[in-house]
Scaffold this motif. Sequence first.
Motif, PDB file in Angstrom:
ATOM      1  N   THR A 246       4.346   8.376   0.897  1.00 40.51           N
ATOM      2  CA  THR A 246       3.498   7.902   1.848  1.00 40.51           C
ATOM      3  C   THR A 246       4.088   7.655   3.342  1.00 40.51           C
ATOM      4  OG1 THR A 246       3.149   5.916  -0.190  1.00 40.51           O
ATOM      5  CG2 THR A 246       3.490   5.186   2.606  1.00 40.51           C
TER       6      THR A 246
ATOM      7  N   GLN B  12      -2.932   9.976  -5.329  1.00 43.78           N
ATOM      8  CA  GLN B  12      -3.752   8.638  -4.898  1.00 43.78           C
ATOM      9  C   GLN B  12      -2.987   7.739  -4.075  1.00 43.78           C
ATOM     10  OE1 GLN B  12      -4.597   7.430  -9.070  1.00 43.78           O
ATOM     11  NE2 GLN B  12      -5.928   5.288  -8.338  1.00 43.78           N
ATOM     12  N   ARG B  13      -3.746   6.615  -3.550  1.00 48.71           N
ATOM     13  CA  ARG B  13      -3.033   5.702  -2.773  1.00 48.71           C
ATOM     14  C   ARG B  13      -3.995   4.523  -3.143  1.00 48.71           C
ATOM     15  NH1 ARG B  13      -2.955   6.952   2.999  1.00 48.71           N
ATOM     16  NH2 ARG B  13      -3.570   9.096   3.829  1.00 48.71           N
TER      17      ARG B  13
ATOM     18  N   PRO C  21       0.741  -1.236   0.163  1.00 47.65           N
ATOM     19  CA  PRO C  21       0.685   0.261   0.052  1.00 47.65           C
ATOM     20  C   PRO C  21       1.445   1.047  -0.183  1.00 47.65           C
ATOM     21  CG  PRO C  21      -0.652  -1.736   1.436  1.00 47.65           C
ATOM     22  CD  PRO C  21       0.525  -2.029   1.040  1.00 47.65           C
TER      23      PRO C  21
ATOM     24  N   VAL D 137       1.235   5.577  -1.179  1.00 47.51           N
ATOM     25  CA  VAL D 137       1.015   7.483  -1.725  1.00 47.51           C
ATOM     26  C   VAL D 137       1.740   7.349  -3.543  1.00 47.51           C
ATOM     27  CG1 VAL D 137       0.252   9.399  -1.342  1.00 47.51           C
ATOM     28  CG2 VAL D 137      -0.303   7.682   0.020  1.00 47.51           C
TER      29      VAL D 137
ATOM     30  N   ALA E  82       1.927  10.885   4.531  1.00 44.52           N
ATOM     31  CA  ALA E  82       0.650  10.415   4.335  1.00 44.52           C
ATOM     32  C   ALA E  82       0.585   9.907   5.869  1.00 44.52           C
ATOM     33  CB  ALA E  82      -0.191   9.804   3.243  1.00 44.52           C
TER      34      ALA E  82
END
Length: 283
Positions: free
Chosen positions: A115, A78-79, A48, A50, A118
């Motif tokens: 990432t 966008q994730r 996962p 960003v 975030a």
Amino acid sequence: MDAGLDPTGLQRLLLLAIEEDLGSGDITGIATIDPQWLGEAEIRAKQPLVAAGLEILAPFWDLIDPEVKIETPATDGQRLVVGDRLAIVRGRVRSLLAGERICLNLLCHLCGVATLTAAYVEQVGPHRARILDTRKTNPGMRRLEKAAVRAGGGHNHRFGLYDQILIKDNHVDACGGVTAAIRKARLEFPQAPLEIEVRNEEELREALAEQAPVILLDNMDLDRIRRCVEIAAGRAELEVSGGVTLDRIAALAATGIDRISVGALTHSVPAADLHMKLTPNRA
């Protein structure tokens, strides 16, 4: 402050990376791959993350081979989850293999910055604090890294020594105090944004008396930060820095601080895990 990417600087960085890795040519690719073979490669997330750095893909691959075509299903900020595609690259197999490592090095790093940013932003929770980067960036990568911070929901601090006055403790000591430092700075550059670092409540009161718009509280504990927030009472934006880690963000934000600057967003960020899988067409 110009937050955009500089095309000339970006090309200089990309050319340096290409020269460093390719040198006189990819001898493995030349030895094993027919020059006419075409293929398609997908860049996918293995964790996962960003997305960030996608704006470099077109200029990078154009330098590798102007006939390479790029498609970007993802967008910066966008994730993505495991398996999501960031980009599709089509062209000569030799070209795709020649550019693979440089492309992934850049994207993995920039997605890692976004990432981690975030994650810091998420820890702020309902509080008003903004997460900012610093000048602790990799040489030549500053604009790309700061763009990745924005993709992760963070904010940019000054880009360099030229676009904002930031009076640190050494400047204060050299000038003979907070008041003298602020007045000298404003006399020399009256239109420049100004911020000053303070080490105690006395210096904070001096900075407030001089109407400093942003005041940096460096390496203060939570109790001292709360006291400074009370003293400032909204008369200036207060920023904290120094020893800021992810597990401290919630507590720092809860003090009522306005800004939290984090060097770790760029200077020691783990790379995101991506891979580029090639499907050759040897027909």
